[in-house]
Design a protein around this motif. Structure first.
Motif, PDB file in Angstrom:
ATOM      1  N   THR A  79       8.043   4.910  -4.677  1.00 31.83           N
ATOM      2  CA  THR A  79       7.501   4.262  -3.483  1.00 31.83           C
ATOM      3  C   THR A  79       5.988   4.418  -3.442  1.00 31.83           C
ATOM      4  OG1 THR A  79       7.785   6.283  -2.165  1.00 31.83           O
ATOM      5  CG2 THR A  79       9.603   4.687  -2.170  1.00 31.83           C
ATOM      6  N   ALA A  80       5.375   3.616  -2.566  1.00 29.82           N
ATOM      7  CA  ALA A  80       3.923   3.651  -2.425  1.00 29.82           C
ATOM      8  C   ALA A  80       3.526   3.374  -0.984  1.00 29.82           C
ATOM      9  CB  ALA A  80       3.274   2.613  -3.339  1.00 29.82           C
ATOM     10  N   ALA A  81       2.437   4.032  -0.579  1.00 28.23           N
ATOM     11  CA  ALA A  81       1.757   3.675   0.661  1.00 28.23           C
ATOM     12  C   ALA A  81       0.643   2.701   0.286  1.00 28.23           C
ATOM     13  CB  ALA A  81       1.186   4.916   1.334  1.00 28.23           C
ATOM     14  N   LEU A  82       0.518   1.619   1.021  1.00 26.73           N
ATOM     15  CA  LEU A  82      -0.455   0.577   0.707  1.00 26.73           C
ATOM     16  C   LEU A  82      -1.673   0.674   1.607  1.00 26.73           C
ATOM     17  CD1 LEU A  82       1.921  -2.547   0.519  1.00 26.73           C
ATOM     18  CD2 LEU A  82       1.372  -0.913  -1.301  1.00 26.73           C
ATOM     19  N   SER A  83      -2.828   0.325   1.058  1.00 30.13           N
ATOM     20  CA  SER A  83      -4.001   0.171   1.923  1.00 30.13           C
ATOM     21  C   SER A  83      -3.743  -1.002   2.855  1.00 30.13           C
ATOM     22  CB  SER A  83      -5.259  -0.073   1.081  1.00 30.13           C
ATOM     23  OG  SER A  83      -5.125  -1.236   0.284  1.00 30.13           O
ATOM     24  N   SER A  84      -4.467  -1.038   3.976  1.00 32.15           N
ATOM     25  CA  SER A  84      -4.180  -2.042   5.012  1.00 32.15           C
ATOM     26  C   SER A  84      -4.329  -3.470   4.507  1.00 32.15           C
ATOM     27  CB  SER A  84      -5.085  -1.818   6.228  1.00 32.15           C
ATOM     28  OG  SER A  84      -6.450  -1.856   5.858  1.00 32.15           O
ATOM     29  N   THR A  85      -5.128  -3.662   3.457  1.00 32.42           N
ATOM     30  CA  THR A  85      -5.304  -4.994   2.877  1.00 32.42           C
ATOM     31  C   THR A  85      -3.979  -5.544   2.351  1.00 32.42           C
ATOM     32  OG1 THR A  85      -7.561  -4.416   2.225  1.00 32.42           O
ATOM     33  CG2 THR A  85      -6.579  -6.327   1.148  1.00 32.42           C
ATOM     34  N   LEU A  86      -3.111  -4.651   1.865  1.00 30.12           N
ATOM     35  CA  LEU A  86      -1.801  -5.049   1.356  1.00 30.12           C
ATOM     36  C   LEU A  86      -0.686  -4.815   2.374  1.00 30.12           C
ATOM     37  CD1 LEU A  86      -2.038  -3.510  -2.244  1.00 30.12           C
ATOM     38  CD2 LEU A  86      -2.266  -5.928  -1.634  1.00 30.12           C
ATOM     39  N   PHE A  87      -0.889  -3.850   3.265  1.00 33.23           N
ATOM     40  CA  PHE A  87       0.150  -3.488   4.238  1.00 33.23           C
ATOM     41  C   PHE A  87       0.390  -4.591   5.265  1.00 33.23           C
ATOM     42  CE2 PHE A  87       1.708  -1.134   7.999  1.00 33.23           C
ATOM     43  CZ  PHE A  87       2.841  -0.550   7.434  1.00 33.23           C
TER      44      PHE A  87
ATOM     45  N   ARG B 108     -10.608  -2.648   0.120  1.00 41.68           N
ATOM     46  CA  ARG B 108     -10.003  -2.183  -1.133  1.00 41.68           C
ATOM     47  C   ARG B 108      -8.498  -2.380  -1.126  1.00 41.68           C
ATOM     48  NH1 ARG B 108     -12.949   1.947  -4.408  1.00 41.68           N
ATOM     49  NH2 ARG B 108     -10.883   2.373  -5.245  1.00 41.68           N
ATOM     50  N   THR B 109      -7.958  -2.746  -2.282  1.00 42.85           N
ATOM     51  CA  THR B 109      -6.512  -2.708  -2.492  1.00 42.85           C
ATOM     52  C   THR B 109      -6.224  -1.399  -3.221  1.00 42.85           C
ATOM     53  OG1 THR B 109      -6.770  -3.964  -4.552  1.00 42.85           O
ATOM     54  CG2 THR B 109      -6.197  -5.194  -2.570  1.00 42.85           C
ATOM     55  N   HIS B 110      -5.357  -0.586  -2.623  1.00 41.57           N
ATOM     56  CA  HIS B 110      -5.140   0.754  -3.158  1.00 41.57           C
ATOM     57  C   HIS B 110      -3.682   1.162  -2.972  1.00 41.57           C
ATOM     58  CE1 HIS B 110      -6.579   4.730  -4.474  1.00 41.57           C
ATOM     59  NE2 HIS B 110      -5.633   5.219  -3.661  1.00 41.57           N
ATOM     60  N   PHE B 111      -3.189   1.979  -3.923  1.00 37.45           N
ATOM     61  CA  PHE B 111      -1.816   2.476  -3.878  1.00 37.45           C
ATOM     62  C   PHE B 111      -1.832   3.995  -3.823  1.00 37.45           C
ATOM     63  CE2 PHE B 111      -1.761  -1.621  -5.896  1.00 37.45           C
ATOM     64  CZ  PHE B 111      -0.635  -2.246  -5.366  1.00 37.45           C
ATOM     65  N   ASP B 112      -1.242   4.550  -2.779  1.00 36.01           N
ATOM     66  CA  ASP B 112      -1.061   5.993  -2.674  1.00 36.01           C
ATOM     67  C   ASP B 112       0.413   6.263  -2.978  1.00 36.01           C
ATOM     68  OD1 ASP B 112      -2.064   8.518  -2.276  1.00 36.01           O
ATOM     69  OD2 ASP B 112      -1.815   8.501  -0.107  1.00 36.01           O
ATOM     70  N   LEU B 113       0.685   6.723  -4.176  1.00 33.16           N
ATOM     71  CA  LEU B 113       2.056   6.803  -4.679  1.00 33.16           C
ATOM     72  C   LEU B 113       2.723   8.130  -4.330  1.00 33.16           C
ATOM     73  CD1 LEU B 113       1.356   5.459  -8.290  1.00 33.16           C
ATOM     74  CD2 LEU B 113       2.280   4.155  -6.384  1.00 33.16           C
ATOM     75  N   ALA B 114       4.052   8.091  -4.231  1.00 34.98           N
ATOM     76  CA  ALA B 114       4.800   9.338  -4.208  1.00 34.98           C
ATOM     77  C   ALA B 114       4.542  10.054  -5.541  1.00 34.98           C
ATOM     78  CB  ALA B 114       6.292   9.059  -4.028  1.00 34.98           C
TER      79      ALA B 114
END
Length: 261
Positions: A69-77, A130-136
């Motif tokens: 899973t991933a948490a998305l930056s607001s640009t993608l969320f 920014r488009t960013h992925f904060d992953l598990a």
């Protein structure tokens, strides 16, 4: 949560139609993989992934997304409309990347919020635009050495490959039905949603509450419930007929037969 499978034999009904030379034709609006695009990835939580549950989408362990899973930056969320979307990610051009740049596939389950106290390129990784992925952590460790902290990646949105139908987790009370939508195939997202009981009423529009949840106000108890859903990305609409039996109850999760492709 307990689970109740729908007994409906209805398949997904495509209702996107266009007129071509006066003839109604079903549109093939199935979601296709997008092009590879550069971004960066970090990680959060621990090996047990407890911190990745719940979050800004509201998914818990019963959603079945595991640690990929991933948490998305607001640009993608996209204010929650990005919940349930699927991405392929690979680490590139860094010594921390594993040999061969293995590709991982993750589901968006959370928001990586902005950190306005830090510069966008120095700690404020999830600051717009920014488009960013904060992953598990387990997902991150499949593609790179976690000691790096942050790595450059290439990503692309891909179709979500789900087994079985869409799941509807019921919360709320007798006058307010709050439904968390999980196991969504195709584009993985939901843009609009309606509910209909078998008591003779028509489709009741459900408003987006937060994350992956939709709400309806009304007396729906004692009725078998069907749902109509439109994908946020493709505009494709399907009907999950008789997804929950007349005996449905708050706190249970029900699985329909229908799903996006």
């Amino acid at each position: 949560m307990a689970s109740a499978a729908s007994k409906s034999k209805s398949a997904a009904v495509l209702v996107l139609l266009v007129s071509l030379a006066g003839v109604a034709t079903t549109v093939d609006a199935r979601f296709r993989a997008m092009q590879w695009t550069p971004a960066h990835a970090t990680f959060y939580g621990d090996e047990a992934t407890a911190e990745t549950m719940g979050g800004a989408c509201g998914y818990d362990i019963t959603a079945g997304y595991g640690a990929d899973t991933a948490a998305l930056s607001s640009t993608l969320f996209l204010d929650g409309y990005g919940c349930g979307t699927c991405y392929q990610i690979r680490c590139l051009k860094a010594t921390a990347c594993y040999r061969g740049s293995p590709v991982i596939t993750v589901t968006a389950t959370n928001l990586c919020p902005p950190n306005w106290a830090q510069d966008t390129n120095n700690g404020g990784w999830c600051n717009p635009p920014r488009t960013h992925f904060d992953l598990a952590i387990p997902a991150f460790k499949k593609m790179a050495d976690w000691h790096a902290g942050i790595v450059p990646v290439m990503y692309r949105r891909v179709p979500c490959m789900r087994k079985g139908g869409i799941r509807f987790a019921f919360q709320g009370n007798p006058h307010w039905l709050l439904v968390y939508v999980t196991n969504v195939g195709g584009a993985g997202d939901v843009g609009e949603m309606w509910v209909k009981g078998n008591g003779g009423m028509g489709w009741l529009s459900m408003s987006h509450n937060w994350g992956a949840s939709y709400q309806a106000f009304g007396q729906l108890g004692g009725q078998a419930l069907s749902f109509k859903l439109t994908s946020y990305t493709t505009g494709l609409t399907i009907i999950a007929a008789d997804a929950a039996p007349a005996s449905w109850s708050i706190g249970l999760t029900y699985q329909a037969r229908a799903n996006f492709k």
